[in-house]
Design a protein around this motif. Sequence first.
Motif, PDB file in Angstrom:
ATOM      1  N   MET A   1     -19.281 -30.447  96.341  1.00 25.76           N
ATOM      2  CA  MET A   1     -19.509 -30.478  94.918  1.00 25.76           C
ATOM      3  C   MET A   1     -20.082 -31.857  94.579  1.00 25.76           C
ATOM      4  N   THR A   2     -21.088 -31.866  93.752  1.00 25.32           N
ATOM      5  CA  THR A   2     -21.692 -33.153  93.398  1.00 25.32           C
ATOM      6  C   THR A   2     -20.781 -33.898  92.441  1.00 25.32           C
ATOM      7  N   THR A   3     -20.961 -35.195  92.376  1.00 26.28           N
ATOM      8  CA  THR A   3     -20.131 -36.034  91.517  1.00 26.28           C
ATOM      9  C   THR A   3     -20.346 -35.693  90.051  1.00 26.28           C
ATOM     10  N   GLU A   4     -21.609 -35.432  89.665  1.00 26.81           N
ATOM     11  CA  GLU A   4     -21.909 -35.096  88.272  1.00 26.81           C
ATOM     12  C   GLU A   4     -21.203 -33.817  87.856  1.00 26.81           C
ATOM     13  N   LEU A   5     -21.239 -32.807  88.715  1.00 26.58           N
ATOM     14  CA  LEU A   5     -20.601 -31.533  88.413  1.00 26.58           C
ATOM     15  C   LEU A   5     -19.088 -31.716  88.324  1.00 26.58           C
ATOM     16  N   HIS A   6     -18.516 -32.482  89.242  1.00 25.34           N
ATOM     17  CA  HIS A   6     -17.080 -32.743  89.227  1.00 25.34           C
ATOM     18  C   HIS A   6     -16.680 -33.474  87.945  1.00 25.34           C
ATOM     19  N   ASP A   7     -17.464 -34.471  87.542  1.00 27.47           N
ATOM     20  CA  ASP A   7     -17.174 -35.217  86.316  1.00 27.47           C
ATOM     21  C   ASP A   7     -17.272 -34.311  85.090  1.00 27.47           C
ATOM     22  N   ALA A   8     -18.253 -33.401  85.067  1.00 25.02           N
ATOM     23  CA  ALA A   8     -18.415 -32.481  83.942  1.00 25.02           C
ATOM     24  C   ALA A   8     -17.216 -31.529  83.850  1.00 25.02           C
ATOM     25  N   LYS A   9     -16.739 -31.012  85.001  1.00 21.66           N
ATOM     26  CA  LYS A   9     -15.579 -30.117  84.999  1.00 21.66           C
ATOM     27  C   LYS A   9     -14.329 -30.864  84.561  1.00 21.66           C
ATOM     28  N   SER A  10     -14.156 -32.103  85.039  1.00 20.54           N
ATOM     29  CA  SER A  10     -12.990 -32.896  84.667  1.00 20.54           C
ATOM     30  C   SER A  10     -12.994 -33.192  83.178  1.00 20.54           C
ATOM     31  N   ALA A  11     -14.185 -33.518  82.634  1.00 20.15           N
ATOM     32  CA  ALA A  11     -14.281 -33.812  81.206  1.00 20.15           C
ATOM     33  C   ALA A  11     -13.949 -32.563  80.385  1.00 20.15           C
ATOM     34  N   THR A  12     -14.420 -31.418  80.808  1.00 21.63           N
ATOM     35  CA  THR A  12     -14.132 -30.176  80.094  1.00 21.63           C
ATOM     36  C   THR A  12     -12.641 -29.875  80.160  1.00 21.63           C
ATOM     37  N   ARG A  13     -12.049 -30.004  81.323  1.00 22.89           N
ATOM     38  CA  ARG A  13     -10.624 -29.748  81.500  1.00 22.89           C
ATOM     39  C   ARG A  13      -9.810 -30.733  80.666  1.00 22.89           C
ATOM     40  N   ARG A  14     -10.203 -32.003  80.701  1.00 21.49           N
ATOM     41  CA  ARG A  14      -9.505 -33.035  79.947  1.00 21.49           C
ATOM     42  C   ARG A  14      -9.597 -32.749  78.451  1.00 21.49           C
ATOM     43  N   ARG A  15     -10.793 -32.375  77.981  1.00 22.59           N
ATOM     44  CA  ARG A  15     -10.991 -32.049  76.568  1.00 22.59           C
ATOM     45  C   ARG A  15     -10.083 -30.878  76.161  1.00 22.59           C
ATOM     46  N   PHE A  16     -10.017 -29.855  77.016  1.00 26.84           N
ATOM     47  CA  PHE A  16      -9.161 -28.693  76.742  1.00 26.84           C
ATOM     48  C   PHE A  16      -7.688 -29.113  76.639  1.00 26.84           C
ATOM     49  N   LEU A  17      -7.219 -29.924  77.591  1.00 25.99           N
ATOM     50  CA  LEU A  17      -5.819 -30.353  77.599  1.00 25.99           C
ATOM     51  C   LEU A  17      -5.477 -31.203  76.374  1.00 25.99           C
ATOM     52  N   VAL A  18      -6.388 -32.080  75.979  1.00 32.09           N
ATOM     53  CA  VAL A  18      -6.156 -32.914  74.795  1.00 32.09           C
ATOM     54  C   VAL A  18      -6.054 -32.030  73.553  1.00 32.09           C
ATOM     55  N   ARG A  19      -6.953 -31.065  73.427  1.00 26.25           N
ATOM     56  CA  ARG A  19      -6.925 -30.172  72.261  1.00 26.25           C
ATOM     57  C   ARG A  19      -5.662 -29.301  72.267  1.00 26.25           C
ATOM     58  N   ALA A  20      -5.264 -28.795  73.437  1.00 26.97           N
ATOM     59  CA  ALA A  20      -4.047 -27.966  73.529  1.00 26.97           C
ATOM     60  C   ALA A  20      -2.816 -28.780  73.151  1.00 26.97           C
ATOM     61  N   ALA A  21      -2.752 -30.038  73.609  1.00 24.43           N
ATOM     62  CA  ALA A  21      -1.617 -30.903  73.266  1.00 24.43           C
ATOM     63  C   ALA A  21      -1.583 -31.185  71.770  1.00 24.43           C
ATOM     64  N   ALA A  22      -2.743 -31.427  71.175  1.00 20.84           N
ATOM     65  CA  ALA A  22      -2.794 -31.690  69.731  1.00 20.84           C
ATOM     66  C   ALA A  22      -2.353 -30.457  68.945  1.00 20.84           C
ATOM     67  N   LEU A  23      -2.789 -29.305  69.366  1.00 22.98           N
ATOM     68  CA  LEU A  23      -2.398 -28.064  68.700  1.00 22.98           C
ATOM     69  C   LEU A  23      -0.897 -27.840  68.833  1.00 22.98           C
ATOM     70  N   GLY A  24      -0.360 -28.076  70.019  1.00 23.03           N
ATOM     71  CA  GLY A  24       1.074 -27.925  70.244  1.00 23.03           C
ATOM     72  C   GLY A  24       1.891 -28.874  69.390  1.00 23.03           C
ATOM     73  N   ALA A  25       1.413 -30.103  69.228  1.00 16.39           N
ATOM     74  CA  ALA A  25       2.130 -31.083  68.418  1.00 16.39           C
ATOM     75  C   ALA A  25       2.038 -30.745  66.931  1.00 16.39           C
ATOM     76  N   ALA A  26       0.940 -30.154  66.504  1.00 18.12           N
ATOM     77  CA  ALA A  26       0.733 -29.854  65.088  1.00 18.12           C
ATOM     78  C   ALA A  26       1.387 -28.540  64.665  1.00 18.12           C
ATOM     79  N   ALA A  27       1.664 -27.645  65.595  1.00 15.99           N
ATOM     80  CA  ALA A  27       2.191 -26.315  65.258  1.00 15.99           C
ATOM     81  C   ALA A  27       3.464 -26.358  64.420  1.00 15.99           C
ATOM     82  N   PRO A  28       4.473 -27.153  64.763  1.00 17.15           N
ATOM     83  CA  PRO A  28       5.687 -27.163  63.932  1.00 17.15           C
ATOM     84  C   PRO A  28       5.418 -27.583  62.491  1.00 17.15           C
ATOM     85  N   PHE A  29       4.481 -28.538  62.300  1.00 19.70           N
ATOM     86  CA  PHE A  29       4.161 -28.970  60.946  1.00 19.70           C
ATOM     87  C   PHE A  29       3.465 -27.854  60.168  1.00 19.70           C
ATOM     88  N   GLY A  30       2.625 -27.102  60.851  1.00 21.66           N
ATOM     89  CA  GLY A  30       1.954 -25.978  60.206  1.00 21.66           C
ATOM     90  C   GLY A  30       2.940 -24.898  59.800  1.00 21.66           C
TER      91      GLY A  30
END
Length: 190
Positions: A1-30
């Motif tokens: 796997m090329t480094t660029e492709l690996h970095d793109a997958k990691s960034a996508t995964r990281r973005r997903f995890l950050v958004r999921a954590a934010a949603l999880g933290a905000a759910a009780p307030f909602g």
Amino acid sequence: MTTELHDAKSATRRRFLVRAAALGAAAPFGLAAGRGLALTRVAPPPFDPSAYPICRAAATGDAVPTGELKKVTFAWNAGAPCLLAVTVAKDKGFFAKHGLDVDLVNYAGSTDQLLETLATGKADAAVGMALRWLKPMEQGFDVKIVASLHGGCMRLLAPTDSGINTVADLKGKIIGVSDMNSPAKNFFPS
């Protein structure tokens, strides 16, 4: 796997995890905010069983009949969650309260098997999907029916882009059913 492709997958995964954590933290307030904004519910009037003849008959008197109870064999399908009331009625003594000693027989199969238990005298009474009994009754099967319907055993589904939004929209359409004697076939005729 090329480094660029690996970095793109990691960034996508990281973005997903950050958004999921934010949603999880905000759910009780909602949820808390939703409760605060919820409209006040008006309590329904208390249920009055005397308004319904069948409930009135079941609710009158606490005395168990004197003398010997009439023995009745009752066929039912133990695998059907909507028929759980049969065992509850037996366990709570509702049948005995009305002079019946009920022996439950599990037919655990199709309605044809249920009807066979009645026709051959293996059962005195049975409970099942009333809409499955229509064809046998049309063909002369002699039974007396006490029936009711509830939401849950039948569903009518259509794709959101089909243009079918109401039951009236089904006119002239073909629907799929499990078999030609199914409750859906008898309930949703076109």
